[in-house]
Design an enzyme around this catalytic site. Structure first.
Site, PDB file in Angstrom:
ATOM      1  N   GLU A 198      -9.053  -4.290   1.780  1.00 39.60           N
ATOM      2  CA  GLU A 198      -7.993  -3.597   1.046  1.00 39.60           C
ATOM      3  C   GLU A 198      -6.822  -4.524   0.758  1.00 39.60           C
ATOM      4  O   GLU A 198      -6.185  -4.416  -0.292  1.00 39.60           O
ATOM      5  CB  GLU A 198      -7.531  -2.368   1.847  1.00 39.60           C
ATOM      6  CG  GLU A 198      -8.580  -1.268   1.802  1.00 39.60           C
ATOM      7  CD  GLU A 198      -8.305  -0.110   2.746  1.00 39.60           C
ATOM      8  OE1 GLU A 198      -8.637  -0.249   3.941  1.00 39.60           O
ATOM      9  OE2 GLU A 198      -7.776   0.904   2.316  1.00 39.60           O
TER      10      GLU A 198
ATOM     11  N   ARG B 158       0.869  -1.170   0.000  1.00 37.02           N
ATOM     12  CA  ARG B 158       0.000   0.000   0.000  1.00 37.02           C
ATOM     13  C   ARG B 158       0.910   1.225   0.000  1.00 37.02           C
ATOM     14  O   ARG B 158       1.777   1.351   0.862  1.00 37.02           O
ATOM     15  CB  ARG B 158      -0.862   0.007   1.254  1.00 37.02           C
ATOM     16  CG  ARG B 158      -1.677   1.265   1.335  1.00 37.02           C
ATOM     17  CD  ARG B 158      -2.288   1.448   2.701  1.00 37.02           C
ATOM     18  NE  ARG B 158      -3.097   2.630   2.682  1.00 37.02           N
ATOM     19  CZ  ARG B 158      -3.207   3.455   3.713  1.00 37.02           C
ATOM     20  NH1 ARG B 158      -2.585   3.215   4.839  1.00 37.02           N
ATOM     21  NH2 ARG B 158      -3.968   4.513   3.620  1.00 37.02           N
TER      22      ARG B 158
END
Ligand code: AMP
Length: 398
Positions: free
Chosen positions: A385, A91
């Site tokens: 996510e 990320r």
């Protein structure tokens, strides 16, 4: 194919190992207090209990090595060797205007992450530390950057430009970017699949309501608008962030309190939102909702304002798209708090929305919570996510 997903903070490192043959998590964990006394790793192989290891982790390189050792450990590991990990997905918060999609990391990508330090001073440096730690521990293994800002890059100028002198966009790329993009993309995509909507034309609003909170509007999975801006301060009322505010308030408080802009911005980021509005009661929505139910007037006003602001954004985004097919609730509050979902939807009768109280009485489960007659489908759709990052990494590395 196993993908390791990494989410690095300045003193933490969260990870999941995901087997892409069936998209299952084989192990996950968290390193905390990296670079601080008392560092520890909590590692959890799927279906087993959590294991806690306490060992000094002076930097992210040592942390990632500990994670890899845990993953290959003969007793509590889940793979025989690091060779069974095909790629690493990271990320990364801010790509500026440079990337609108995930990308395999090379020296140019690392340079972009550095160029964007000013735009995400807390996150981008930590994200790069995680990348460099993985490069050192697993030389030659592909690393992929999955950007929080990528989803918002499909916005039109009319949505992303601030009405300030154009030179600030031209010189410094000052514009609205949006955050939580990986979550918004994942949830809108899953809503289209599960409701069998037209993948090219479906109009979806996603309310990502957690400690940080944002709303997005997308058509055919492409972001049309999203509530966060140059930084994650704009938009909804959040745990400690004010969300939308007249910039004049900053100057007024500076003058009245003898503070400088940095101090007031710190207040808007860390002492406002639910915490500030409730007069310091809590930044946690559970505390606010409970106190509101018990009749605390500040908590009640805060809870009402939180829901009202989300409803206003849904109205604005319905207008922006000239309609809406589905509204999705996700993240800590969106997935868990039926009263907040119901409260927000109570403003949306004009859209023909009706909530089914029985269906809405649920937590963390993909489910339609509107009645069969409701003109717009309303859903609870848990975000994921890590899986979204693993899918992007798999797409680029398979
Ligand atoms: P997140 O940032 O997505 O982890 O969400 C954090 C927010 O979700 C906090 O405001 C929590 O109060 C809220 N939250 C987490 N679990 C629950 C729950 N079981 N019921 C209501 N709110 C919750």
């Amino acid at each position: 194919m196993n993908i390791l997903v990494i989410n690095c903070g300045s003193s933490s490192l969260k990870y999941q190992l995901i087997d892409m043959t069936n998209e299952t998590v084989t192990a996950k964990g968290l390193c905390e207090r990296i670079g601080i006394e008392g560092s520890n790793l909590v590692h959890q192989p799927a279906g087993k209990g959590k294991l806690r290891f306490e060992k000094p982790m002076p930097d992210h390189k040592v942390a990632i090595q500990m994670v890899l050792d845990a993953l290959v450990d003969p007793e509590h590991g889940v793979v025989k060797s690091v060779d069974e990990i095909s790629a690493v997905g990271h990320r990364v918060v801010h790509a500026g205007t440079n990337y609108s999609d995930a990308v395999v990391i090379d020296e140019n990508v690392k340079e972009v992450i550095k160029i964007c330090y000013d735009l995400a001073p807390l996150h981008n440096p930590a994200n790069l530390m995680g990348i460099e730690a993985c490069e050192a521990a697993m030389p030659g293994k592909p690393n992929v950057a999955v950007w929080d800002t990528a989803f918002g890059m499909s916005m039109d100028e009319k949505a992303y430009l601030y009405a300030i002198p154009y030179e600030y966009f031209a010189k410094y790329s000052v514009r609205r970017y949006g955050f939580h993009g990986t979550s918004h993309k994942f949830v809108s995509g899953e809503a289209i699949k599960s409701l069998n909507l037209d993948p090219e034309k479906a109009k979806v609003i996603v309310c990502h309501l957690g400690n940080g909170a944002s709303v997005s509007a997308s058509i055919g999975g492409k972001c049309v608008d999203t509530s966060m801006g140059l930084t994650p301060l704009e938009g909804l009322i959040m745990g400690t962030r004010s969300g939308d505010i007249d910039a004049g308030v900053v100057q007024y408080i500076c003058n009245k309190e003898g503070k400088d802009i940095n101090e007031v911005l710190n207040i808007l980021n860390k002492k406002s939102g639910l915490l500030g509005m409730s007069d310091g009661l809590s930044s946690d929505s559970r505390d606010i909702m409970q106190a509101a139910a018990e009749g605390n007037p500040r908590a009640k006003a805060t809870a009402e304002a939180f829901e009202y602001r989300v409803a206003k954004y849904i109205g604005a985004y319905t207008a922006a798209m000239n309609g809406v097919d589905a509204i999705c609730f996700t993240a800590g509050i969106g997935e868990n708090d039926k009263d907040v979902r119901k409260g927000i939807c109570s403003y949306l009768g004009y859209l023909g929305i009706e909530i089914d109280d029985e269906a809405n009485n649920v937590r963390g489960e993909l489910r339609v919570i509107s009645t069969a007659d409701s003109k717009v489908k309303v859903m609870l759709l848990p975000t994921n996510e890590e899986l979204a990052i693993a899918r992007e990494t798999y797409r680029l590395c398979k």
